[in-house]
Design an enzyme around this catalytic site. Structure first.
Site, short mmCIF file in Angstrom:
data_model
loop_
_atom_site.label_atom_id
_atom_site.label_comp_id
_atom_site.label_asym_id
_atom_site.label_seq_id
_atom_site.Cartn_x
_atom_site.Cartn_y
_atom_site.Cartn_z
N ARG A 1 0.88 -1.49 -0.34
CA ARG A 1 0.43 0.04 -0.07
C ARG A 1 0.79 0.96 -0.39
NH1 ARG A 1 -5.35 -1.87 3.04
NH2 ARG A 1 -5.04 -3.80 1.22
N ARG B 1 -0.22 1.38 9.97
CA ARG B 1 -0.46 1.63 8.69
C ARG B 1 0.74 1.11 8.35
NH1 ARG B 1 -4.86 3.65 6.51
NH2 ARG B 1 -5.77 5.02 8.43
N GLU C 1 -9.58 -0.93 13.12
CA GLU C 1 -9.73 -1.64 11.78
C GLU C 1 -9.40 -2.77 11.92
OE1 GLU C 1 -11.03 -2.41 6.98
OE2 GLU C 1 -10.96 -0.03 7.49
N SER D 1 -12.64 -6.25 7.07
CA SER D 1 -13.09 -5.78 6.35
C SER D 1 -13.85 -7.26 5.11
CB SER D 1 -12.77 -4.43 5.36
OG SER D 1 -13.32 -4.30 4.67
N ARG E 1 -1.75 -5.75 12.45
CA ARG E 1 -2.96 -5.15 13.26
C ARG E 1 -3.20 -6.07 14.12
NH1 ARG E 1 -6.50 -0.94 9.45
NH2 ARG E 1 -4.74 0.41 9.03
#
Length: 369
Positions: free
Chosen positions: A177, A192, A281, A284, A324
């Protein structure tokens, strides 16, 4: 005309709240500290714990690759492998087929899945690969941000027979990312990062509505039952890892281009209590109807509708994003009095049977804070 059409997102479902506020559906596990004022529990961030126990090295990674990268060391590296194995075992026992996909994909495959090189804020999302002059005529390549992209691409330009669906796959891959700029600034540590390992579920199902029945709710929807199955896999994993989480039905403003409906699960991170009350988060799940299959020319031949060709529906969901969840485990299972992290029981078979991660200050000591 094509680029205008590409800009159109999928329609949002009737389950999706309109606006900016997600709807809290349910909670998983109890809150570890419901009343902070009455608790004397000492919370540490995973950055502190990881350095203290010799599990994470951010400094070395900053010199090697820059900010947003990290080395996992010792039991930190083993924990990554244990998490991957555990997530695969949960999906596999429910009939999901394991795939190890490539990390480099054609840019047009990523775009067809709804991943644009830039997001709404004009920030770069995708790492594109520079082509040598002699290869300029070839299609451009990008690093996949999620296994969803190569998995969707695996069936591009192919036709399923209806009996083959639903096809449920689970892929382990490295994810890349770019996410430069504004959103990256507030986050220290593993929250992140630019590269990480993720176990991702991806499924193709029969379309819900055949022929002219687009606005009629189907009697039984395979895409909805797969959506629920993905959520139940996510809940099982997070529950057994002992993380306190909440399940959210995401609002229209939070849906990516391809999703008609999305549910996120956020875990409680003690280090994020100042920000978002600790929520962050971790998974998802998205239902994409025929948005991706239409762009990828993936079709299904329907016996019920006189062998007519239609587009299957696609769904994707995180089984486990390593950094995470790893951060959540370190922070939530930290024991201040003996400076250890309790390993969740389900991970112990892959951690040599150990029940705790212990640091050795003399060996890994990183000095004072």
């Amino acid at each position: 005309m094509e680029s205008l059409a590409q800009d159109l997102p999928n329609l949002s479902s009737t389950h999706t709240p309109v606006g900016y506020t997600p709807e809290v559906v349910e909670y998983i596990n109890d809150h570890p500290e419901p009343e902070p004022s009455k608790s004397d529990r000492v919370w540490r961030s995973h950055v502190h714990i990881g350095s203290e126990l010799g599990l994470i090295d951010f400094g070395g990674a900053a010199q090697t690759s820059g900010w947003g990268w990290y080395f996992l060391l010792n039991d930190g590296a083993m924990l990554e492998q244990a998490l991957v194995q555990y997530a695969l075992s949960v999906a596999k026992k429910r009939g999901w087929r394991v795939v190890a996909p490539p990390s480099i994909v054609y840019s047009h495959i990523a775009a067809a899945c709804g991943f644009q090189p830039r997001d709404q804020n004009g920030e770069q999302q995708v790492y594109t690969i520079e082509q040598a002059d002699k290869d300029r005529a070839k299609p451009s390549l990008a690093l996949a941000g999620t296994a969803e992209i190569p998995l969707a691409g695996m069936k591009a330009n192919q036709t399923f027979e209806d009996v083959e669906l639903p096809l449920k796959t689970v892929g382990v891959s490295r994810c890349y990312r770019a996410e430069a700029g504004a959103r990256g600034v507030d986050t220290k540590g593993l929250y992140r990062v630019h590269e990480f390992t993720k176990v991702e579920m991806f499924a193709w199902t029969l379309p819900d509505n055949v022929e002219e029945e687009y606005f009629v709710t189907p009697a039984e929807s395979t895409s909805e039952s797969i959506f629920d199955e993905m959520l139940s896999i996510q809940k099982e994993i997070l529950q057994n890892l002992g993380l306190h989480c909440r399940v959210l039905e995401m609002p229209t403003t939070d849906l990516g281009a391809s999703a008609t409906r999305k549910r996120d699960i956020e875990a409680f991170f003690p280090s994020r209590r100042e920000k978002d009350d600790g929520w962050g988060e971790v998974t998802s799940t998205s239902m994409c109807t025929d948005y991706q299959s239409r762009r990828l020319h993936t079709r299904v031949r329907l016996d019920k509708a006189n062998r007519k060709l239609d587009f299957p529906y696609t769904l994707n969901g995180t089984a486990l994003a390593v950094p995470r969840v790893l951060a959540g485990i370190l922070e939530n299972h930290w024991n201040e009095h003996d400076y250890t992290v309790t390993i969740p029981e389900v991970l112990r078979p892959w951690m040599g049977g150990a029940d705790k991660i212990q640091g050795d200050h003399h060996k890994h000591g990183t000095g004072s804070y």
